[in-house]
Design an enzyme around this catalytic site. Sequence first.
Site, PDB file in Angstrom:
ATOM      1  N   CYS A   2     -33.717   7.517  -7.848  1.00  0.00           N
ATOM      2  CA  CYS A   2     -34.500   7.399  -9.065  1.00  0.00           C
ATOM      3  C   CYS A   2     -34.571   8.780  -9.690  1.00  0.00           C
ATOM      4  CB  CYS A   2     -35.898   6.918  -8.742  1.00  0.00           C
ATOM      5  SG  CYS A   2     -35.914   5.378  -7.832  1.00  0.00           S
ATOM      6  N   ARG A  27     -29.459   8.535 -12.902  1.00  0.00           N
ATOM      7  CA  ARG A  27     -29.927   8.409 -11.526  1.00  0.00           C
ATOM      8  C   ARG A  27     -30.489   7.010 -11.232  1.00  0.00           C
ATOM      9  NH1 ARG A  27     -30.805  13.325  -9.061  1.00  0.00           N
ATOM     10  NH2 ARG A  27     -32.195  12.334  -7.593  1.00  0.00           N
ATOM     11  N   TRP A  74     -34.110   3.129  -9.809  1.00  0.00           N
ATOM     12  CA  TRP A  74     -32.960   2.447  -9.217  1.00  0.00           C
ATOM     13  C   TRP A  74     -33.540   1.689  -8.038  1.00  0.00           C
ATOM     14  CZ3 TRP A  74     -30.260   2.381  -4.526  1.00  0.00           C
ATOM     15  CH2 TRP A  74     -28.962   1.867  -4.578  1.00  0.00           C
ATOM     16  N   ASN A 100     -39.578   9.343  -5.868  1.00  0.00           N
ATOM     17  CA  ASN A 100     -38.150   9.116  -5.638  1.00  0.00           C
ATOM     18  C   ASN A 100     -37.937   9.204  -4.140  1.00  0.00           C
ATOM     19  OD1 ASN A 100     -35.349   9.095  -5.628  1.00  0.00           O
ATOM     20  ND2 ASN A 100     -35.185  11.261  -6.148  1.00  0.00           N
ATOM     21  N   GLY A 101     -37.271   8.196  -3.558  1.00  0.00           N
ATOM     22  CA  GLY A 101     -37.041   8.197  -2.110  1.00  0.00           C
ATOM     23  C   GLY A 101     -37.468   6.877  -1.518  1.00  0.00           C
ATOM     24  N   GLU A 488      -8.862   8.311  -4.216  1.00  0.00           N
ATOM     25  CA  GLU A 488      -9.823   8.750  -5.232  1.00  0.00           C
ATOM     26  C   GLU A 488      -9.616   7.971  -6.537  1.00  0.00           C
ATOM     27  OE1 GLU A 488     -12.497  10.141  -5.527  1.00  0.00           O
ATOM     28  OE2 GLU A 488     -12.624  10.894  -7.568  1.00  0.00           O
ATOM     29  N   LYS A 492     -12.326   5.593  -8.451  1.00  0.00           N
ATOM     30  CA  LYS A 492     -12.689   5.827  -9.851  1.00  0.00           C
ATOM     31  C   LYS A 492     -12.566   4.542 -10.646  1.00  0.00           C
ATOM     32  CE  LYS A 492     -14.163   8.680  -9.752  1.00  0.00           C
ATOM     33  NZ  LYS A 492     -14.656   9.722  -8.927  1.00  0.00           N
ATOM     34  N   GLU A 495     -15.276   1.844  -9.658  1.00  0.00           N
ATOM     35  CA  GLU A 495     -16.683   2.099  -9.958  1.00  0.00           C
ATOM     36  C   GLU A 495     -17.021   2.013 -11.445  1.00  0.00           C
ATOM     37  OE1 GLU A 495     -16.738   6.958  -9.206  1.00  0.00           O
ATOM     38  OE2 GLU A 495     -18.546   5.836  -8.827  1.00  0.00           O
ATOM     39  N   HIS A 511       3.001  -3.515   6.453  1.00  0.00           N
ATOM     40  CA  HIS A 511       2.308  -4.006   7.649  1.00  0.00           C
ATOM     41  C   HIS A 511       1.179  -4.969   7.297  1.00  0.00           C
ATOM     42  CE1 HIS A 511       4.609  -1.344  10.211  1.00  0.00           C
ATOM     43  NE2 HIS A 511       4.401  -0.381   9.321  1.00  0.00           N
ATOM     44  N   LYS A 608     -26.114   8.500  -9.611  1.00  0.00           N
ATOM     45  CA  LYS A 608     -25.369   9.746  -9.440  1.00  0.00           C
ATOM     46  C   LYS A 608     -25.628  10.381  -8.088  1.00  0.00           C
ATOM     47  CE  LYS A 608     -22.808  13.174 -10.820  1.00  0.00           C
ATOM     48  NZ  LYS A 608     -21.364  12.895 -10.773  1.00  0.00           N
TER      49      LYS A 608
END
Length: 613
Positions: A2, A27, A74, A100-101, A488, A492, A495, A511, A608
């Site tokens: 958050c 965030r 969030w 936040n947490g 990577e 990208k 997301e 395989h 983020k």
Amino acid sequence: MCGIVGYIGTKKACPILLAGLSRLEYRGYDSAGVSTIEKDELSLMKDKGRVKNLSNLDGIDKLEGTIGIAHTRWATHGKPSKENSHPHQDNSKTFSVVHNGIIENYNELRNFLLDNGYTFYSQTDTEVIPNLIHYHYTKDTQNDDLKFLRAVKNACLEFKGSFAIEVISKLYPDNMIVVRQDSPLVIGTCEDEKYLSSDIPAILSYTRDFYLLNDLEFVVLTNTTAKFYDKNLNEIEKQTQNIEWNACSAEKDGFDDFMLKEIYEQPTAIRETIGSKISLNTKCEFDELGFTKDYLSNLNKIYIVACGTAMHAGLSGKNAIEKLCRIPVEVDIASEFRYRDPIIDEKTLCIFISQSGETADTIAALKLSKEKKAKTLAISNVIGSSITREADYSIYTHAGPEIAVASTKAYTSQVMLINILAIYFAEVLETCTTSYLNELKKDILELPKKIEETLKCNESIKNFAKQIYQEKDVFFLGRGIDETVAREASLKLKEISYIHSDSYAAGELKHGPIALIENDITVISILTDANLIKKTVSNIQEVITRGAKTLIVTNKEIDNSMFNFVINIPDTNCFISPILSIIPLQLLAYYISKEKGLDVDKPRNLAKSVTVE
Ligand code: M6R
């Protein structure tokens, strides 16, 4: 996850808080709220959805208070809703809190408070905080200046988990109390104003002087003072730190989105990260490290531990350190590392990479490594972040603030810095000749120009994005260092475009995964290692035979005719080629997301900075 902001000063708090929340929306963005002190009463306004919903609430423009706290959420406990939004208040509406947490023992505390007559109106863990503060406040029989602080402190010492908390009270209209544990919170200071935020960029336009808090340091703020206390409420001294970033670098600067701006900032980010560390014919400078040949040659292993994109940068570090220094390197995802009883002792060096420096899993992995007696080295983009304060040594990427959730310039800067670190180790260990390292250094110094060159593929990539943006699956292939870039690029794409994608070591395709290849599916391959190109091309041939359409990113002369789309990038040393080869693929993810009309900078479900486990 958050974002929290706070203000105490001489101006109206609400507009400052709303502006700060907009900058922190990356965030978390499922609900937002604000609380100010209005003529000795607490105001409380909150709503589900983005900060702009909050800004449009009736009456919000009438708030006059010069002290206030605010939050963008969030969701962790309880779905996004007005009731679950912060700030939260105690039953008597004496205290307002943003948090936040995660309070891990909130169930236990909630039951305790229920037994003591408190009522809960949300499903959040946070609602226990103001009520527990109220509980301690009313139980305290002393009526001295520290009563408010004591109540906050006594409550916080009961919390298990992570928290950054701001508390205001209608009983103390000139004060705000803040504290953090394993969650970020900074205090910006000016003569008669204090600004609080989960990160520095959100308040950079007001000040460059910051107090950085350690775990369980309690702060009592007025508009002109900041008093710091340890958990026993002994007063402690704290100096401000001057932050070099300027406010402009936290704005969009004419770009449509932060992500695009940050992609285009990569020449500068790499130039700044190289700084004065690399020059031809002189040894790499890392004054802050001072590792000896004796220490490095006695290492049995290096661990590189990180999450997401930072872990992908770690994979390129493994390649460089193993090849240049001949020290075995293991790269691990922090959330796995911390629970798998890793074999660590004083002969292990553990390197932690984190753009934000606040990722909960990475911090926990670092603490574990310290307990097991390893030396710990943090690589971060944020000076004074939690990871850098925990680690024995810290070195910094100088990418500037990265706002978009999808990491771009932080990744390339991390790849850069870890390669420089590998050169430094090789010079201390004398495992490579000076001329060999000089060639590599020359390539490093040429990188910023080559990134500018690479960025010219923008239009071609935009066109390719138009052709494939409706696809359901995309595959990325590579071998060696190119396989790390495939990972990577795949992250990208998924997301920010919500297209399912996967990456594979090209030789592994046959395989199993090749069963997924069908007519017209898109397969994207990276070809930069001359020793492996022929092998990878054979694997690409296998997917072409099965009807795939192919995009190639390469820095070598190859026969283009067999591929649908080829992006040529400048040649460079294989160790640092990810810094160039990822760029077209960052742009591809960006333009696909734009074609789909998505919110590039704030993709769904993501934040983020992942400050929860
Ligand atoms: O701040 P950190 O570097 O520790 O963050 C790690 C990951 O959460 C981060 O890289 C994430 O994977 C990015 N959203 C990827 O673009």
